[in-house]
Design a protein around this motif. Structure first.
Motif, PDB file in Angstrom:
ATOM      1  N   PRO A  54       1.013  -0.933   0.059  1.00 24.23           N
ATOM      2  CA  PRO A  54      -0.302  -0.447   0.026  1.00 24.23           C
ATOM      3  C   PRO A  54       1.128   1.144  -0.559  1.00 24.23           C
ATOM      4  N   ARG A  55       1.874   1.375   0.084  1.00 20.24           N
ATOM      5  CA  ARG A  55       2.726   2.299   0.235  1.00 20.24           C
ATOM      6  C   ARG A  55       4.741   2.164  -1.393  1.00 20.24           C
ATOM      7  N   ARG A  56       4.717   3.118  -1.091  1.00 21.56           N
ATOM      8  CA  ARG A  56       5.846   3.100  -1.708  1.00 21.56           C
ATOM      9  C   ARG A  56       7.035   2.818  -1.091  1.00 21.56           C
ATOM     10  N   VAL A  57       7.983   1.015  -1.684  1.00 20.60           N
ATOM     11  CA  VAL A  57       8.518   0.110  -1.786  1.00 20.60           C
ATOM     12  C   VAL A  57       9.955   0.644  -2.239  1.00 20.60           C
ATOM     13  N   ALA A  58      10.943   0.995  -1.820  1.00 22.35           N
ATOM     14  CA  ALA A  58      12.339   0.879  -2.337  1.00 22.35           C
ATOM     15  C   ALA A  58      13.229  -0.422  -2.074  1.00 22.35           C
ATOM     16  N   PHE A  59      14.235  -0.708  -3.713  1.00 22.57           N
ATOM     17  CA  PHE A  59      14.679  -2.054  -3.837  1.00 22.57           C
ATOM     18  C   PHE A  59      16.239  -1.523  -4.306  1.00 22.57           C
TER      19      PHE A  59
END
Length: 222
Positions: A54-59
């Motif tokens: 539900p929110r931005r996830v940085a990989f």
């Protein structure tokens, strides 16, 4: 801007096509720094989690994906940047330290960071022993860790496959693991190992994978 555009289009389309089964999204804090620690079965994992979260996830992603030339290189770079990926040179001897620094910057901004404690994809389906970088991040940044269990992504995009297949995929987000104050007075090395093992046990409960009991090693083409 590009991230907002892609995430307005990509998640609804992807969910309509693949219809992933998702559990526990309420376990992801709505705000503040948080680590999403997942098992790793496929190249597609870093796409699946941001699509259903539900929110931005940085990989982190191989820097090669950001340096291509021509139309293909430009589109590929735009895609990875738009999906929130961050470049890292895995062949650089200092890459591990650099990647942790990048992760701490993301967490320091109150954002979500995704990581695979196993280090690389499991090619036999077993859950490998976690490396302690995830615990270092959690203890240093003072943020919770949400364990993530992926099932079926190894069939979604098998090793060597260039295009994803339409197969059942399940993504489970477990209860957040809080580390702040939990290991006060515990030697740092021991604390990192205990936190990492706790995270891996939680991931294993979500996936049902057989523990390998050893570290995984990156294959030349991984």
């Amino acid at each position: 801007m590009l991230y907002r555009v892609l995430h307005t289009v990509v998640p609804p389309v992807a969910k309509a096509i693949w219809r992933p089964t998702v559990h526990g999204v309420e376990n992801i804090p709505a705000t503040g720094g948080v680590i999403l620690a997942s098992n790793h079965l496929s190249f597609a994992d870093s796409m699946v989690i941001p699509i259903v979260a539900p929110r931005r996830v940085a990989f982190l992603a191989k820097s090669d994906y950001f340096t291509g030339t021509g139309v293909k290189g430009t589109l590929q770079r735009a895609w990875f940047e738009g999906m929130g990926m961050l470049p890292v040179d895995r062949d650089d001897s200092k890459a591990a330290i650099a990647s942790l620094d990048v992760a701490l910057e993301v967490l320091g901004r109150g954002e979500a960071f995704g990581i695979y404690p196993e280090g690389t994809r499991s090619r036999d389906g077993r859950l490998y022993r976690g490396r302690t970088g995830v615990a270092h991040l959690a203890l240093t940044a003072g943020v919770p860790v949400v364990p993530v269990g992926l099932v079926g992504t190894d069939k979604l995009q098998p090793v060597g496959s260039s295009l994803p297949k339409v197969v059942p995929v399940t993504v489970s987000f477990g209860a957040p693991i809080e580390v702040v104050g939990r290991y006060d007075g515990v030697p740092l090395g021991r604390a990192r190992r205990e936190v990492t093992d706790l995270i891996m046990a939680a991931i294993g409960e979500l996936t049902g994978q057989v523990p390998a009991g050893v570290y995984n090693e990156r294959a030349p083409d991984a």
